[in-house]
Design a protein around this motif. Sequence first.
Motif, PDB file in Angstrom:
ATOM      1  N   PHE A   2       9.682  12.251   2.523  1.00 40.43           N
ATOM      2  CA  PHE A   2       9.974  12.764   1.180  1.00 40.43           C
ATOM      3  C   PHE A   2      10.505  11.663   0.286  1.00 40.43           C
ATOM      4  N   LYS A   3      11.399  10.806   0.838  1.00 37.64           N
ATOM      5  CA  LYS A   3      11.958   9.728   0.033  1.00 37.64           C
ATOM      6  C   LYS A   3      10.866   8.748  -0.394  1.00 37.64           C
ATOM      7  N   LYS A   4       9.928   8.471   0.509  1.00 39.32           N
ATOM      8  CA  LYS A   4       8.835   7.558   0.155  1.00 39.32           C
ATOM      9  C   LYS A   4       7.982   8.127  -0.958  1.00 39.32           C
ATOM     10  N   SER A   5       7.734   9.434  -0.929  1.00 37.79           N
ATOM     11  CA  SER A   5       6.929  10.069  -1.974  1.00 37.79           C
ATOM     12  C   SER A   5       7.633   9.986  -3.316  1.00 37.79           C
ATOM     13  N   SER A 138       2.178  -8.132   2.770  1.00 41.71           N
ATOM     14  CA  SER A 138       1.473  -7.017   3.401  1.00 41.71           C
ATOM     15  C   SER A 138       1.433  -5.764   2.538  1.00 41.71           C
ATOM     16  N   LYS A 139       2.284  -5.713   1.481  1.00 45.43           N
ATOM     17  CA  LYS A 139       2.330  -4.520   0.647  1.00 45.43           C
ATOM     18  C   LYS A 139       1.882  -4.735  -0.791  1.00 45.43           C
ATOM     19  N   LYS A 176       1.369  -1.074  -1.729  1.00 47.94           N
ATOM     20  CA  LYS A 176       1.052  -0.225  -0.596  1.00 47.94           C
ATOM     21  C   LYS A 176       2.348   0.358  -0.045  1.00 47.94           C
ATOM     22  N   VAL A 177       2.551   1.654  -0.247  1.00 48.14           N
ATOM     23  CA  VAL A 177       3.776   2.321   0.208  1.00 48.14           C
ATOM     24  C   VAL A 177       3.783   2.454   1.730  1.00 48.14           C
ATOM     25  N   ASN A 178       2.666   2.906   2.278  1.00 47.57           N
ATOM     26  CA  ASN A 178       2.517   3.014   3.728  1.00 47.57           C
ATOM     27  C   ASN A 178       1.031   3.013   4.041  1.00 47.57           C
ATOM     28  N   ASP A 179       0.660   3.405   5.261  1.00 47.42           N
ATOM     29  CA  ASP A 179      -0.743   3.329   5.665  1.00 47.42           C
ATOM     30  C   ASP A 179      -1.628   4.362   4.980  1.00 47.42           C
ATOM     31  N   TRP A 180      -1.034   5.322   4.260  1.00 47.86           N
ATOM     32  CA  TRP A 180      -1.872   6.338   3.627  1.00 47.86           C
ATOM     33  C   TRP A 180      -1.622   6.493   2.134  1.00 47.86           C
ATOM     34  N   LEU A 181      -0.676   5.747   1.567  1.00 47.84           N
ATOM     35  CA  LEU A 181      -0.290   5.934   0.176  1.00 47.84           C
ATOM     36  C   LEU A 181      -0.149   4.586  -0.534  1.00 47.84           C
ATOM     37  N   LEU A 220      -1.620   6.992  -8.470  1.00 48.26           N
ATOM     38  CA  LEU A 220      -1.081   7.204  -7.129  1.00 48.26           C
ATOM     39  C   LEU A 220      -2.254   7.607  -6.237  1.00 48.26           C
ATOM     40  N   ASN A 221      -2.487   6.846  -5.167  1.00 47.29           N
ATOM     41  CA  ASN A 221      -3.651   7.050  -4.311  1.00 47.29           C
ATOM     42  C   ASN A 221      -3.224   7.397  -2.893  1.00 47.29           C
ATOM     43  N   ALA A 222      -3.931   8.339  -2.273  1.00 48.25           N
ATOM     44  CA  ALA A 222      -3.662   8.726  -0.892  1.00 48.25           C
ATOM     45  C   ALA A 222      -4.974   8.862  -0.135  1.00 48.25           C
TER      46      ALA A 222
END
Length: 356
Positions: A2-5, A138-139, A176-181, A220-222
């Motif tokens: 939730f915090k990442k979102s 990496s991000k 790049k927030v994480n591997d899906w966002l 914002l991409n997922a």
Amino acid sequence: MFKKSIFSFAVLAIPMAFPVVSLASHHDLIHEEDTSNDVASTERTAISVQRVTAGAAGQLINMRFNPLFNLKDFPSPGSSSAAILPQGFISLAAGEQTMGVSTWANLGYNKIEDDFVLTAYDGSSTTGAIGADYQLNSKLTAGISLNFSDTDIDTVFNSGNSQTDGFTFMPYANFKVNDWLSVDVSAGHAWNETKNRRIEFGSLVTGSQDSDGWIVAGNLNAQKWFNQMFASARAGLMYNQDERSSFTESNGTVNLGQTNELVQANIGGSIGYWAAPFMPSLSLTYTNDLDREDQFILGGGAQPANDNDGLTVGLGCSFYGSEKIQGLSMTLSLTSELLREDLTNNGISFNMRYGF
């Protein structure tokens, strides 16, 4: 999670805050025209054309980072599809991808048409763009792009024509927030020149108008794999300013300048199927004009629709290289915008990217 979102939405909101706040007290301006046909083409088409072509450069930046067209940027760790993907698709998830440079180019063509009798036109917009970016870590990836556009329309209401040539310089970045966002942001400036011509009482009347303005966009991409199916979603905001100068036509008619501002929100999704080495896909994107100028024709009678909503349907197919050309990807896509009452916008584009 939730915090990442929350963090990703905050990143998206920052570059958009200035134009949205500046427009908070802005009311839809109404550009009034009489029913006379003795007017320069851009006097009745500028607002409509802006809605059709606004943010073209920003849309190209989004394509650069759209998960559907850049699978190697967002692989899915542990996906059952990993075994059938070509070399390079799973390196990022394993933390093995090296930093490097990506270069890309795009060509696009849109057939555009307005059917309302007092603003009617029929024409096309051709765009070309080149860009390059560097993966800082990496991000974070940052780059620059240069866009060229040529919009040529024939205006029925005055037996005329307008041709607009323009350049847009636009830096951009992707986080790049994480591997899906992920979040992409871009901001740039456009310079345009429009040549108008029309027939008045059997004589040719000409004029030239300059314009320039800002484009700011954020998305914002997922994404997620479902075996060989690949699904992605996007939500974004775009601000476009088109500041048009005053100009005098060859018969002495003075046309006053005007500034047209447009804020659009969009949300959409896509789904593709991996059929090595290709990925055919289907996408839907809903667009809403949150703030824009309306056009009103004096003299009573029917008026332009000035509708706010559009739905773009897209069909695409991407190719991904492997082994010696694993840095290469290419995409061909077809789009058609629906829902806008008087406007038609059908497009085709080709995008090529190479990373090394």
